[in-house]
Design a protein around this motif. Structure first.
Motif, PDB file in Angstrom:
ATOM      1  N   ALA A  88      -0.937   1.826 -10.804  1.00 28.51           N
ATOM      2  CA  ALA A  88       0.074   0.811 -11.116  1.00 28.51           C
ATOM      3  C   ALA A  88       0.466   0.884 -12.583  1.00 28.51           C
ATOM      4  O   ALA A  88      -0.342   1.242 -13.447  1.00 28.51           O
ATOM      5  N   ASP A  89       1.706   0.516 -12.874  1.00 28.70           N
ATOM      6  CA  ASP A  89       2.158   0.433 -14.259  1.00 28.70           C
ATOM      7  C   ASP A  89       1.710  -0.880 -14.897  1.00 28.70           C
ATOM      8  O   ASP A  89       1.489  -0.942 -16.099  1.00 28.70           O
ATOM      9  N   PHE A  90       1.604  -1.915 -14.102  1.00 24.61           N
ATOM     10  CA  PHE A  90       0.979  -3.171 -14.512  1.00 24.61           C
ATOM     11  C   PHE A  90       0.644  -3.949 -13.252  1.00 24.61           C
ATOM     12  O   PHE A  90       1.020  -3.558 -12.143  1.00 24.61           O
ATOM     13  N   ILE A  91      -0.094  -5.023 -13.411  1.00 20.98           N
ATOM     14  CA  ILE A  91      -0.533  -5.842 -12.270  1.00 20.98           C
ATOM     15  C   ILE A  91      -0.219  -7.305 -12.576  1.00 20.98           C
ATOM     16  O   ILE A  91      -0.347  -7.755 -13.713  1.00 20.98           O
TER      17      ILE A  91
ATOM     18  N   LEU B  60       0.810  -1.217   0.000  1.00 19.81           N
ATOM     19  CA  LEU B  60       0.000   0.000   0.000  1.00 19.81           C
ATOM     20  C   LEU B  60       0.846   1.271   0.000  1.00 19.81           C
ATOM     21  O   LEU B  60       0.434   2.300  -0.543  1.00 19.81           O
ATOM     22  N   SER B  61       2.012   1.234   0.613  1.00 23.29           N
ATOM     23  CA  SER B  61       2.845   2.438   0.719  1.00 23.29           C
ATOM     24  C   SER B  61       3.958   2.497  -0.312  1.00 23.29           C
ATOM     25  O   SER B  61       4.788   3.416  -0.271  1.00 23.29           O
ATOM     26  N   LEU B  62       4.004   1.563  -1.229  1.00 26.25           N
ATOM     27  CA  LEU B  62       5.111   1.504  -2.180  1.00 26.25           C
ATOM     28  C   LEU B  62       5.310   2.794  -2.981  1.00 26.25           C
ATOM     29  O   LEU B  62       6.456   3.214  -3.205  1.00 26.25           O
ATOM     30  N   PRO B  63       4.239   3.473  -3.425  1.00 21.67           N
ATOM     31  CA  PRO B  63       4.462   4.710  -4.192  1.00 21.67           C
ATOM     32  C   PRO B  63       5.217   5.797  -3.426  1.00 21.67           C
ATOM     33  O   PRO B  63       5.803   6.691  -4.047  1.00 21.67           O
ATOM     34  N   SER B  64       5.216   5.733  -2.106  1.00 19.16           N
ATOM     35  CA  SER B  64       5.987   6.724  -1.344  1.00 19.16           C
ATOM     36  C   SER B  64       7.477   6.583  -1.624  1.00 19.16           C
ATOM     37  O   SER B  64       8.249   7.531  -1.436  1.00 19.16           O
TER      38      SER B  64
ATOM     39  N   VAL C 157      -1.461  -9.437  -6.828  1.00 21.75           N
ATOM     40  CA  VAL C 157      -2.738  -9.621  -6.155  1.00 21.75           C
ATOM     41  C   VAL C 157      -3.277 -11.016  -6.473  1.00 21.75           C
ATOM     42  O   VAL C 157      -2.830 -11.668  -7.413  1.00 21.75           O
ATOM     43  N   SER C 158      -4.243 -11.445  -5.673  1.00 18.36           N
ATOM     44  CA  SER C 158      -4.841 -12.758  -5.912  1.00 18.36           C
ATOM     45  C   SER C 158      -6.353 -12.684  -6.086  1.00 18.36           C
ATOM     46  O   SER C 158      -7.018 -13.712  -6.152  1.00 18.36           O
ATOM     47  N   SER C 159      -6.891 -11.462  -6.150  1.00 18.44           N
ATOM     48  CA  SER C 159      -8.330 -11.299  -6.329  1.00 18.44           C
ATOM     49  C   SER C 159      -8.633  -9.904  -6.859  1.00 18.44           C
ATOM     50  O   SER C 159      -7.825  -8.983  -6.723  1.00 18.44           O
ATOM     51  N   ALA C 160      -9.818  -9.757  -7.446  1.00 23.14           N
ATOM     52  CA  ALA C 160     -10.270  -8.439  -7.890  1.00 23.14           C
ATOM     53  C   ALA C 160     -10.437  -7.509  -6.695  1.00 23.14           C
ATOM     54  O   ALA C 160     -10.171  -6.302  -6.784  1.00 23.14           O
ATOM     55  N   LYS C 161     -10.859  -8.064  -5.565  1.00 24.00           N
ATOM     56  CA  LYS C 161     -11.039  -7.264  -4.349  1.00 24.00           C
ATOM     57  C   LYS C 161      -9.711  -6.659  -3.914  1.00 24.00           C
ATOM     58  O   LYS C 161      -9.645  -5.473  -3.539  1.00 24.00           O
ATOM     59  N   ALA C 162      -8.654  -7.456  -3.948  1.00 27.10           N
ATOM     60  CA  ALA C 162      -7.335  -6.951  -3.563  1.00 27.10           C
ATOM     61  C   ALA C 162      -6.866  -5.880  -4.538  1.00 27.10           C
ATOM     62  O   ALA C 162      -6.284  -4.870  -4.142  1.00 27.10           O
ATOM     63  N   ALA C 163      -7.105  -6.097  -5.826  1.00 28.16           N
ATOM     64  CA  ALA C 163      -6.728  -5.105  -6.829  1.00 28.16           C
ATOM     65  C   ALA C 163      -7.459  -3.785  -6.599  1.00 28.16           C
ATOM     66  O   ALA C 163      -6.872  -2.707  -6.680  1.00 28.16           O
ATOM     67  N   GLN C 164      -8.756  -3.869  -6.280  1.00 26.98           N
ATOM     68  CA  GLN C 164      -9.544  -2.666  -6.032  1.00 26.98           C
ATOM     69  C   GLN C 164      -9.018  -1.909  -4.819  1.00 26.98           C
ATOM     70  O   GLN C 164      -8.863  -0.692  -4.851  1.00 26.98           O
ATOM     71  N   LEU C 165      -8.739  -2.636  -3.748  1.00 25.94           N
ATOM     72  CA  LEU C 165      -8.233  -2.011  -2.529  1.00 25.94           C
ATOM     73  C   LEU C 165      -6.905  -1.317  -2.789  1.00 25.94           C
ATOM     74  O   LEU C 165      -6.686  -0.173  -2.365  1.00 25.94           O
ATOM     75  N   LEU C 166      -6.016  -1.986  -3.491  1.00 24.71           N
ATOM     76  CA  LEU C 166      -4.690  -1.454  -3.757  1.00 24.71           C
ATOM     77  C   LEU C 166      -4.761  -0.222  -4.662  1.00 24.71           C
ATOM     78  O   LEU C 166      -4.183   0.825  -4.358  1.00 24.71           O
ATOM     79  N   LEU C 167      -5.467  -0.336  -5.769  1.00 24.03           N
ATOM     80  CA  LEU C 167      -5.529   0.773  -6.714  1.00 24.03           C
ATOM     81  C   LEU C 167      -6.243   1.982  -6.119  1.00 24.03           C
ATOM     82  O   LEU C 167      -5.850   3.129  -6.368  1.00 24.03           O
ATOM     83  N   LYS C 168      -7.268   1.723  -5.328  1.00 20.95           N
ATOM     84  CA  LYS C 168      -7.979   2.815  -4.666  1.00 20.95           C
ATOM     85  C   LYS C 168      -7.063   3.541  -3.681  1.00 20.95           C
ATOM     86  O   LYS C 168      -7.065   4.773  -3.592  1.00 20.95           O
ATOM     87  N   SER C 169      -6.269   2.781  -2.946  1.00 21.60           N
ATOM     88  CA  SER C 169      -5.356   3.362  -1.972  1.00 21.60           C
ATOM     89  C   SER C 169      -4.279   4.199  -2.663  1.00 21.60           C
ATOM     90  O   SER C 169      -3.977   5.322  -2.235  1.00 21.60           O
TER      91      SER C 169
END
Length: 354
Positions: free
Chosen positions: A156-159, A118-122, A135-147
């Motif tokens: 993200a540049d890719f997933i 979650l903090s990687l862009p810093s 990620v291992s689910s659409a839910k995880a992707a949504q949480l990460l990209l939203k954050s």
């Protein structure tokens, strides 16, 4: 904020990422060989310095020193082709410092999983780097990209989607893995595409998706691409290769083995992983295998109660001790009977896929 940097995935001649495998399985030799064929080579940040004589005294310094050496080795082997990534587990202690060391060493890509980065862009925002979560689910992707969108105004540049057939640390419950009730990686891909599309539209960019887990044939890879993946991440198929950085005895465990010899291990990281059954895995089924030392490597681990030391087990495996070592594997072990060159493996996997 859309990217304005020059570095892109267009430098890849083939849509293939070599999965990061630690400890000591994917270092400069394997990564460089994959890069030379036009793919993305990946060095694992999990203790690249395990062979250093000072590793036990100062593992961080040994790892940073080795990382620089392995990056230089991969660059030399690659002859300027492909892209070079590191794989960083979110669960490692001093995560920020390790990622910074990789940036200083000159890698092109940061791939991060075993938890959500979650903090990687810093650490990476406004750098000429490509950054990708696993990620291992659409839910995880949504949480990460939203954050990332909310806190850092970036995406993200890719997933990379790792499905239940992948090796290493997996984001699935043991019953899902044992009973094969977890969704297929292509099902997860289908669910994740609309999530990604939302952020593509917001940032006016393309966010390619790579899928991992069981991608061991040209037909599977082509199917994944036909269903919307940009490409694939492959790890286990590269273990029984001449260029793989592991000991020969480790590589030989992936020759002439059938899928019935796989088991699940609960890692001190907190995730389950698939491994080749051996005396260590059988001991762990009976109870705790007390560690003999601690290098304070992962956040969730308590030396006094941990079921085993994953660093010790992975180092033993990388050095060729297949009795006491942990031998992570994807669900599909290669059927080959002898070691091959990375070039041969890539040719069989990719063919004329571009």
């Amino acid at each position: 904020m859309a990217r304005t940097f020059d570095l892109t995935l267009n430098k890849l001649e083939i849509p293939l990422i070599q999965g990061g495998m630690g400890v000591g399985i994917s270092l400069g030799s394997l990564a460089g060989a994959v890069m030379k064929e036009g793919g993305m080579g990946v060095i694992s940040l999990a203790h690249p310095g395990y062979r250093d004589p000072d590793f036990m005294k100062d593992p961080f310094s040994a790892n940073v020193k080795a990382l620089k050496e392995e990056v230089n080795k991969a660059r030399a082997i690659s002859e300027g082709k492909g892209l070079l990534a590191i794989n960083a587990m979110c669960a490692i202690n001093r995560y920020d410092e390790y990622v910074q060391a990789a940036i200083d060493a000159g890698v092109d890509v940061i791939i991060s999983g075993a938890g959500l980065p979650l903090s990687l862009p810093s650490l990476t925002k406004d750098r000429d780097l490509l950054v990708a979560p696993i990620v291992s689910s659409a839910k995880a992707a949504q949480l990460l990209l939203k954050s990332w969108d909310r806190h850092y105004n970036c995406t993200a540049d890719f997933i990379v989607i790792e499905g239940p057939d992948a090796g290493g640390h997996l984001g699935f419950k043991p019953e899902e893995l044992l009973e094969h009730s977890a969704k297929n990686v292509l099902d997860i891909l289908e669910e994740t595409k609309p999530v990604v599309r939302e952020y593509e539209e917001k940032y006016n960019c393309i966010i390619p998706i790579y899928v991992a887990g069981g991608m061991n044939t040209k037909e599977k890879i082509q199917e994944a691409i036909n269903k919307g993946a940009k490409g694939v991440q492959v790890a286990t198929s590269f273990i029984p290769t001449i260029e793989c950085d592991a000991d020969i005895k480790f590589k030989e465990m992936f020759l002439n083995h059938d899928q019935q010899e796989l088991t699940l291990i609960k890692s001190p990281v907190g995730y389950y992983g698939r491994a080749i059954a051996n005396p260590l895995s059988k001991q762990l089924e009976k109870g705790r295998v007390a560690p003999t030392y601690c290098v304070n490597c992962i956040k969730p681990c308590d030396f006094k109660v941990t079921p085993f030391c994953i660093t010790e087990a992975l180092i033993q495996a990388a050095k060729g001790n297949t009795t006491d070592g942990l031998i992570f594997s994807g669900i599909t072990i290669p059927t080959q009977t002898k070691l091959r060159y990375v070039k041969e493996v890539i040719h069989d996997l990719m063919g004329d896929i571009k």
